[in-house]
Structures are given as C-alpha cells and as structure tokens.
Design an enzyme around this catalytic site. Structure first.
Site, PDB file in Angstrom:
ATOM      1  N   LYS A  71       0.825  -1.204   0.000  1.00 19.98           N
ATOM      2  CA  LYS A  71       0.000   0.000   0.000  1.00 19.98           C
ATOM      3  C   LYS A  71       0.861   1.256   0.000  1.00 19.98           C
ATOM      4  O   LYS A  71       0.527   2.244  -0.645  1.00 19.98           O
ATOM      5  CB  LYS A  71      -0.976  -0.003   1.187  1.00 19.98           C
ATOM      6  CG  LYS A  71      -2.116  -1.019   1.026  1.00 19.98           C
ATOM      7  CD  LYS A  71      -3.225  -0.839   2.057  1.00 19.98           C
ATOM      8  CE  LYS A  71      -4.414  -1.762   1.743  1.00 19.98           C
ATOM      9  NZ  LYS A  71      -5.535  -1.629   2.679  1.00 19.98           N
ATOM     10  N   LYS A 122      -5.411  -9.716  -5.552  1.00 18.43           N
ATOM     11  CA  LYS A 122      -6.678  -9.919  -4.856  1.00 18.43           C
ATOM     12  C   LYS A 122      -7.659  -8.816  -5.211  1.00 18.43           C
ATOM     13  O   LYS A 122      -7.268  -7.685  -5.480  1.00 18.43           O
ATOM     14  CB  LYS A 122      -6.463  -9.987  -3.339  1.00 18.43           C
ATOM     15  CG  LYS A 122      -6.468  -8.653  -2.621  1.00 18.43           C
ATOM     16  CD  LYS A 122      -6.623  -8.845  -1.118  1.00 18.43           C
ATOM     17  CE  LYS A 122      -6.907  -7.514  -0.424  1.00 18.43           C
ATOM     18  NZ  LYS A 122      -8.332  -7.159  -0.377  1.00 18.43           N
ATOM     19  N   LYS A 144     -11.087  -3.329  -2.223  1.00 13.08           N
ATOM     20  CA  LYS A 144     -11.894  -2.114  -2.226  1.00 13.08           C
ATOM     21  C   LYS A 144     -11.091  -0.934  -2.708  1.00 13.08           C
ATOM     22  O   LYS A 144     -11.552  -0.127  -3.493  1.00 13.08           O
ATOM     23  CB  LYS A 144     -12.396  -1.809  -0.805  1.00 13.08           C
ATOM     24  CG  LYS A 144     -13.617  -2.569  -0.407  1.00 13.08           C
ATOM     25  CD  LYS A 144     -14.180  -1.968   0.880  1.00 13.08           C
ATOM     26  CE  LYS A 144     -14.118  -2.988   2.000  1.00 13.08           C
ATOM     27  NZ  LYS A 144     -13.033  -2.735   2.958  1.00 13.08           N
TER      28      LYS A 144
HETATM   29  P1  ATP Z   1      -8.954  -2.316   1.366  1.00 17.86           P
HETATM   30  O1  ATP Z   1      -8.517  -2.380  -0.057  1.00 17.86           O
HETATM   31  O2  ATP Z   1      -9.476  -0.967   1.803  1.00 17.86           O
HETATM   32  O3  ATP Z   1      -7.929  -2.893   2.320  1.00 17.86           O
HETATM   33  P2  ATP Z   1     -10.298  -4.822   1.309  1.00 17.86           P
HETATM   34  O4  ATP Z   1     -11.048  -5.153   0.084  1.00 17.86           O
HETATM   35  O5  ATP Z   1      -8.959  -5.453   1.485  1.00 17.86           O
HETATM   36  O6  ATP Z   1     -10.242  -3.253   1.437  1.00 17.86           O
HETATM   37  P3  ATP Z   1     -10.868  -5.108   4.113  1.00 17.86           P
HETATM   38  O7  ATP Z   1     -11.928  -4.274   4.766  1.00 17.86           O
HETATM   39  O8  ATP Z   1      -9.443  -4.701   4.284  1.00 17.86           O
HETATM   40  O9  ATP Z   1     -11.233  -5.187   2.553  1.00 17.86           O
HETATM   41  O10 ATP Z   1     -11.016  -6.611   4.574  1.00 17.86           O
HETATM   42  C1  ATP Z   1     -12.226  -7.163   5.092  1.00 17.86           C
HETATM   43  C2  ATP Z   1     -12.145  -8.676   5.073  1.00 17.86           C
HETATM   44  O11 ATP Z   1     -12.282  -9.148   3.726  1.00 17.86           O
HETATM   45  C3  ATP Z   1     -10.810  -9.232   5.573  1.00 17.86           C
HETATM   46  O12 ATP Z   1     -11.074 -10.377   6.347  1.00 17.86           O
HETATM   47  C4  ATP Z   1     -10.077  -9.611   4.329  1.00 17.86           C
HETATM   48  O13 ATP Z   1      -9.136 -10.652   4.538  1.00 17.86           O
HETATM   49  C5  ATP Z   1     -11.217 -10.054   3.431  1.00 17.86           C
HETATM   50  N1  ATP Z   1     -10.898  -9.914   2.021  1.00 17.86           N
HETATM   51  C6  ATP Z   1     -10.586  -8.754   1.397  1.00 17.86           C
HETATM   52  N2  ATP Z   1     -10.366  -8.957   0.097  1.00 17.86           N
HETATM   53  C7  ATP Z   1     -10.531 -10.296  -0.115  1.00 17.86           C
HETATM   54  C8  ATP Z   1     -10.440 -11.125  -1.269  1.00 17.86           C
HETATM   55  N3  ATP Z   1     -10.138 -10.617  -2.448  1.00 17.86           N
HETATM   56  N4  ATP Z   1     -10.680 -12.451  -1.128  1.00 17.86           N
HETATM   57  C9  ATP Z   1     -10.998 -12.982   0.084  1.00 17.86           C
HETATM   58  N5  ATP Z   1     -11.101 -12.240   1.209  1.00 17.86           N
HETATM   59  C10 ATP Z   1     -10.877 -10.911   1.127  1.00 17.86           C
HETATM   60 MG    MG Z   2      -7.719  -4.849   3.100  1.00 14.42          MG
END
Ligand code: ATP
Ligand code: MG
Length: 331
Positions: free
Chosen positions: A112, A194, A197
């Site tokens: 990041k 992955k 968001k």
């Molecule tokens: P950001 O990009 O802001 O970090 P994010 O998509 O990674 O957002 P988080 O809020 O950080 O989402 O994570 C929430 C939950 O979703 C965590 O348990 C994380 O491991 C899970 N998660 C996030 N992205 C994935 C993915 N692509 N596949 C499976 N699990 C995911």
């Molecule tokens: Mg995340």
C-alpha cells in the site's frame, strides 16, 4: 462457546464479492456456534486519506450491508471500532512492544505504501498493531479473515505471546480462520491480484451494491486466458479458476461438478451463467441494505447496543493489560 472477532473497513461505498466470500459469509455462519464480535473498523479507514462525510456514510452503509448479509445483532455483537476507545488505548501499549523492523516486514504496508509513497502515514505503518489490539481485547480464539490477513494474524500472535511472557498471562493467543476455497478472490481484470476495495480498478471488482447489470457486464468481460477449455488451474488459468471459485461458492457446488457441467463448453457460457447467479445473489442484498439505510436511527441504535456489549469485554481486558504492564490504577 469459543470466541471470534473480525472487522471490515468502511473504505468504499460497497463491499465486494471477495469480502463476502472470503470473510463475511463465515462471520454469518459463526454466529450460530461462537461468541461472535464483528466491527466496522473506522480507525483503520483513515490511514490512507479519506473524506469525513464519506467515511460517516460508509460506516453506516457497512453496518447496513453486514445486517443485510445476515449478521443478527441478537446473535452477535456488531459495533463500530471508534465507539470503543479501548482499541486505540491497547494499540498504543502494543506498539511499545513491537519492533520497528518487525512492523516494517508487513507485506500489506509495503504494497500500500509503495502505491502512495508521498502520502504514506505513520498510521498505515502501525495499522497491524491496532489490528492486534482489536483482536486481543476480545480474547478471541479465532479470527475469520481472508488470506491477505495471515501475516497480520501472525504478528498478533507474536505480540500476544510476547506480552504474556513479559508481563504475565493476559491475552488469548488467537488462530486465523481462513476458508481455504475462497481465501483469495482475485481481481477480474488482474487475476493474480486480490480483489480489493481500495486497489482494484472499477472493472476488476464486483461491488455488492452496484447496478447488477454492471456486475454482469464485468463478469462477461473478465480477463480469462488463451485456450478454450474450462479447467481449474490457478497457475496457468487464474482468471477462469477465479470465476469457478466464485460460481462454486455462490451455488454451494463443488468445482468438480462445475467442470463436468461445462465440459466441452466455452468461457462465454460459463460467464453468462455466472453473471446471472451474481445478479440473483446481489438483488435481495441490495434491497435489504436499502431498507436498513432508510432508518438510520434504528441502525445507530443497533450499533450503540453493540458498542456497549463490546466495551463490557474490552474494558476488562484493557484493565488487566494496564495492571500487568505496571500502570498505577486511578483511584
Ligand atoms: P482495502 O482495499 O481498503 O484494504 P479490502 O477489500 O482489502 O479493502 P478489508 O476491509 O481490508 O477489505 O477486509 C475485510 C475482510 O475481507 C478481511 O477479512 C479480508 O481478509 C477479506 N478480504 C478482502 N479482500 C478479499 C479477497 N479478495 N478475497 C478474500 N477475502 C478478502
Ligand atoms: Mg484490506
């Protein structure tokens, strides 16, 4: 009942399929068997720069989505992280037993911060320590998360063990609870990364709250691979494999069943069917989310009750940690 704790960041207007399949789906299941604590981690959502109005909205939208996806405030404790000040308080204490180099090894920070080198904050650096506090405050036995959180969980375990060794038994050592099949849902446009968001391109991510027609279009234009055969092969066919993973998870079928069904058929068929499945999946979620958002007072009340229940646990743990580390108790 064993205890679980997990959180999700209000960093976007919608969760994505990876959040649901990798994490929240499991949260819903664990309500039945575990003493479950789930939070919208707004303290974490200010580590990369944010808009205050959007953050407040997104915090409510996140809570509404969690309820729409099946969290039941009578069966779990659902709260907003900043409503429980003990998170930040324990975070400070843990930061004082974390090595600078140890924190610097966190891959998510490296990723990041590399993408936003000029705006990288100290908060982004210490984020995994706050996350450790989130977990340890509740004496969680298990932490249901996606694969991307494995390293942070390792740090949490190390910090808990270190604190216990130096200052006396205080924290439960938590284990990750990662659903193997859906641990990493990948970006539709970049199937080695992955779905995220904050990092995925708009076409790479299926948002639960976006126009379903848009989701369908994204699935149909997902990057697949050269070749035509539908096979599950993460190495050589990551795009198709990701679609199969999503398909199987949303329909409760096995990959093998799908491979049999699609034998001799092309990517187009698979995508068309999956697009329909996703549309059918998100529509009722969108309706329920909208209904929760129409009554923000009720939503805020649910969160207030959750915060009170969370604080009752968190304050006891923080008190023990303060005692054990040698702080003088106020009289
Ligand atoms: P950001 O990009 O802001 O970090 P994010 O998509 O990674 O957002 P988080 O809020 O950080 O989402 O994570 C929430 C939950 O979703 C965590 O348990 C994380 O491991 C899970 N998660 C996030 N992205 C994935 C993915 N692509 N596949 C499976 N699990 C995911
Ligand atoms: Mg995340």
């Amino acid at each position: 009942r064993p205890r679980v704790l997990s959180g999700i960041q209000p960093t976007a207007d919608s969760f994505h399929l990876g959040n649901y399949l990798g994490a929240v789906r499991n949260w819903v299941a664990l309500q039945e068997t575990h003493d479950a604590y789930y939070c919208v981690v707004d303290l974490h959502a200010i580590t990369m720069g944010h808009d205050p109005v959007a953050l407040r909205n997104r915090t409510r939208i996140s809570a509404a989505q969690l309820l729409a996806l099946g969290l039941d405030p009578d069966r779990c404790t659902l709260f907003v992280q900043s409503h429980v000040p003990e998170h930040a308080q324990l975070g400070w204490v843990l930061s004082c037993i974390t090595g600078f180099g140890e924190a610097g090894r966190m891959v998510q920070f490296k990723d990041k911060s590399a993408k936003a080198a000029d705006t990288t904050t100290v908060g982004l650096f210490t984020y995994p320590i706050l996350q450790a506090a989130d977990i340890l405050l509740y004496q969680a036995d298990q932490v249901p998360v996606g694969e991307d959180q494995r390293q942070h969980l390792e740090l949490t375990r190390d910090l808990a063990q270190r604190f216990n060794t130096r200052f006396g038994r205080t924290f439960t050592i938590p284990s990750p609870f990662i659903l193997k099949d859906t641990a990493k849902i990948t970006d539709l446009q970049d199937p080695t990364a992955k779905m995220s968001k904050s990092a995925s391109s708009p076409n790479g991510i299926i948002e639960l709250l976006e126009d379903p027609a848009r989701s369908a279009k994204k699935i149909k234009s997902a990057v697949t691979d050269t070749g035509r055969e539908i096979l599950y092969d993460e190495e050589n066919k990551p795009g198709v494999s990701n679609l199969l993973t999503i398909y199987a998870a949303l329909t409760m079928r096995t990959i093998d069943e799908l491979l049999e069904q699609y034998e001799g058929r092309g990517y187009g068929d698979l995508k068309k069917d999956l697009a329909e499945i996703v549309v059918d999946f998100v529509k009722p979620i969108q309706e329920r989310t909208r209904a929760y958002l129409e009554d923000p007072d009720h939503l805020d009340k649910v969160l207030a009750v959750g915060a009170e229940k969370a604080r009752a646990v968190a304050s006891v743990t923080l008190g023990e940690a303060y005692q054990n580390i040698g702080f003088l108790s106020p009289t």
